[in-house]
Design an enzyme around this catalytic site. Sequence first.
Site, PDB file in Angstrom:
ATOM      1  N   GLU A 174     -31.276 -40.795  15.799  1.00 59.76           N
ATOM      2  CA  GLU A 174     -30.395 -40.043  14.899  1.00 59.76           C
ATOM      3  C   GLU A 174     -29.956 -40.959  13.761  1.00 59.76           C
ATOM      4  O   GLU A 174     -30.027 -42.187  13.881  1.00 59.76           O
ATOM      5  CB  GLU A 174     -29.157 -39.561  15.672  1.00 59.76           C
ATOM      6  CG  GLU A 174     -29.439 -38.628  16.835  1.00 59.76           C
ATOM      7  CD  GLU A 174     -30.043 -37.301  16.416  1.00 59.76           C
ATOM      8  OE1 GLU A 174     -29.489 -36.620  15.541  1.00 59.76           O
ATOM      9  OE2 GLU A 174     -31.100 -36.942  16.967  1.00 59.76           O
TER      10      GLU A 174
ATOM     11  N   LYS B 146     -27.551 -31.373  24.329  1.00 59.77           N
ATOM     12  CA  LYS B 146     -28.652 -30.600  24.919  1.00 59.77           C
ATOM     13  C   LYS B 146     -28.228 -30.001  26.262  1.00 59.77           C
ATOM     14  O   LYS B 146     -28.578 -28.860  26.597  1.00 59.77           O
ATOM     15  CB  LYS B 146     -29.890 -31.492  25.044  1.00 59.77           C
ATOM     16  CG  LYS B 146     -30.442 -31.878  23.662  1.00 59.77           C
ATOM     17  CD  LYS B 146     -31.383 -33.060  23.692  1.00 59.77           C
ATOM     18  CE  LYS B 146     -31.904 -33.365  22.281  1.00 59.77           C
ATOM     19  NZ  LYS B 146     -32.549 -34.674  22.158  1.00 59.77           N
TER      20      LYS B 146
ATOM     21  N   GLY C  50     -39.623 -35.924  16.318  1.00 57.44           N
ATOM     22  CA  GLY C  50     -40.726 -36.044  15.350  1.00 57.44           C
ATOM     23  C   GLY C  50     -40.783 -34.819  14.482  1.00 57.44           C
ATOM     24  O   GLY C  50     -40.454 -33.713  14.918  1.00 57.44           O
TER      25      GLY C  50
END
Length: 324
Positions: free
Chosen positions: A199, A214, A304
Amino acid sequence: MRNSQSTLTLSIIGFGAVGQGVATIVQNAPHIKVVAIADSKGVALMPDLNDVLARKRGGQPIANSNLTALDVIRTIDHDVVVEVTPTNIHGGEPGLTHVREALKNKRNVVTSNKGPLVAAFDELTQLAYTNGVALRYEATVGGAMPIVNLIRDTLAGARVLDIRGVLNGTCNYILTRMAEEALDYDQVLSEAQDMGIAEADPTYDVAGIDTACKVVILANAFFGRHATFADVDVTGIDRITQDALQLARQRGFAVKLVGDVQELTVSPKLIPIAHPLNVSGTLNAASILTDTAGEITVAGKGAGSIETASAILSDVLSLKRDRS
Ligand code: HSE
């Protein structure tokens, strides 16, 4: 939206690594048209995707209008808002307003942005429901690794009892390299930053904050927990020592940062070397414990540009299928 063969129109709100990945892969997707792209400086209307991608890579402005991202969301007629601005866990803005406005204006939303879902999961899912549109977020957890739609669609016949996951590629990369090559923490963290998976503020990764986000999303989506970030008990990997990793290794274990969705915890855990959650490098993995299907473990690339964009395109294409 009309029939399955008519063109699906998208806006891309946010044009960092993920937004550029989306623009790159939708170039070859049939029946998908990008009507606007917003970056932090302005809006390109009816963009030529090759041209805006080249401009962005060259550091040139992409805007060709005076509109803002919110103007696009509110006033340009289109089917799907792809919200890919950076995650802000302190209140979720600006993504939260983008997602809220899109849903209120009866536009479907596909997002990789964890912030709005962590801040206001119940409100946003309710807003989608009352406006008769979809809110899809496969890319928020595990990047290209299928988990949200896998549980929702493929595992619909089983009851999910728990989900435990290695859900942060940066932490996994650091722990793997430290354990296998006896490298020190700072050196490997800076490599992870160079690879572009960390990050913007890597504290989000190593302190377990990203994993906790998450966990919150999965807990709300699959266990109806009404959880927010404050409900998760979080310990990161920033205090893990080389000695601890080597000791675990000698005893047949790997240390992984594990998010446990039922427990609402994130902490370093000992995973047996042969367990499928013991994935290496930047990979993510999740073990889904079910009543009738046993334990199912998936692994894949959790970050990605193109990888995350692939999860977004998969959500966009599922909307396209749904409208038939
Ligand atoms: N920084 C995150 C990671 C990116 O390392 O997994 C995906 O959320």
